[in-house]
Design a protein around this motif. Sequence first.
Motif, PDB file in Angstrom:
ATOM      1  N   PRO A  92       0.836  -1.209   0.000  1.00 46.77           N
ATOM      2  CA  PRO A  92       0.000   0.000   0.000  1.00 46.77           C
ATOM      3  C   PRO A  92       0.869   1.258   0.000  1.00 46.77           C
ATOM      4  CG  PRO A  92       0.004  -1.030   2.170  1.00 46.77           C
ATOM      5  CD  PRO A  92       0.777  -1.936   1.261  1.00 46.77           C
ATOM      6  N   ILE A  93       0.481   2.240  -0.847  1.00 44.51           N
ATOM      7  CA  ILE A  93       1.258   3.480  -0.899  1.00 44.51           C
ATOM      8  C   ILE A  93       0.420   4.719  -0.605  1.00 44.51           C
ATOM      9  CG2 ILE A  93       3.024   2.571  -2.451  1.00 44.51           C
ATOM     10  CD1 ILE A  93       1.602   4.086  -4.713  1.00 44.51           C
ATOM     11  N   SER A  94      -0.922   4.605  -0.640  1.00 39.96           N
ATOM     12  CA  SER A  94      -1.756   5.771  -0.360  1.00 39.96           C
ATOM     13  C   SER A  94      -3.126   5.334   0.131  1.00 39.96           C
ATOM     14  CB  SER A  94      -1.893   6.627  -1.627  1.00 39.96           C
ATOM     15  OG  SER A  94      -2.559   7.822  -1.347  1.00 39.96           O
ATOM     16  N   PHE A  95      -3.742   6.222   0.915  1.00 41.97           N
ATOM     17  CA  PHE A  95      -5.063   5.992   1.488  1.00 41.97           C
ATOM     18  C   PHE A  95      -5.876   7.266   1.269  1.00 41.97           C
ATOM     19  CE2 PHE A  95      -7.750   6.732   5.254  1.00 41.97           C
ATOM     20  CZ  PHE A  95      -8.580   5.639   5.182  1.00 41.97           C
ATOM     21  N   ILE A  96      -7.083   7.135   0.701  1.00 40.06           N
ATOM     22  CA  ILE A  96      -7.920   8.291   0.387  1.00 40.06           C
ATOM     23  C   ILE A  96      -9.303   8.060   0.966  1.00 40.06           C
ATOM     24  CG2 ILE A  96      -8.968   9.625  -1.476  1.00 40.06           C
ATOM     25  CD1 ILE A  96      -6.654   8.701  -3.263  1.00 40.06           C
TER      26      ILE A  96
END
Length: 158
Positions: free
Chosen positions: A87-91
């Motif tokens: 995982p590299i980003s959470f929105i």
Amino acid sequence: MGSGGVSLFALQFAKSLGLNSIVISSDDEKLAVCKSLGAKYLINYKKISVFEGHRNSIKKICVADNFLCSGSEDKTVRIWELENFKPISFIQGHHDRINAMAISSNMNILITGSNDEMIIWNLMENKIKKIIKTESSIDQILFLKDNIRFITLMKKKK
């Protein structure tokens, strides 16, 4: 995309535009049909456990370059490296589950849709660019090759 009727239409439409598609399903027979219709990537989500992080089931995924985006019933989007599913980003920003999503091939714009709104995200700044309230549920989103225009398929709420 999933493997239901609208998703199969979107798969064929994407193929006619020369786009690569990724299909997620729990049914290997449905995945085989999608492959025969031109899907490039197939994922049986019951056979993998690498999407840790969402608190509920994943409803939609999309791919651009080496990245995969997953949208969930938990109203969030996560962006992963496709090779190792890191995982590299959470929105977050939706008020309802995410039914549809599309990412521009240049990875600048992500569009997500739910039962009451569509959100356009600026991924370079990791923030919301625009929220569009809808009277209908967003079921599919497809970017056109220019990475600017897109098509949505909506269905009226009952």
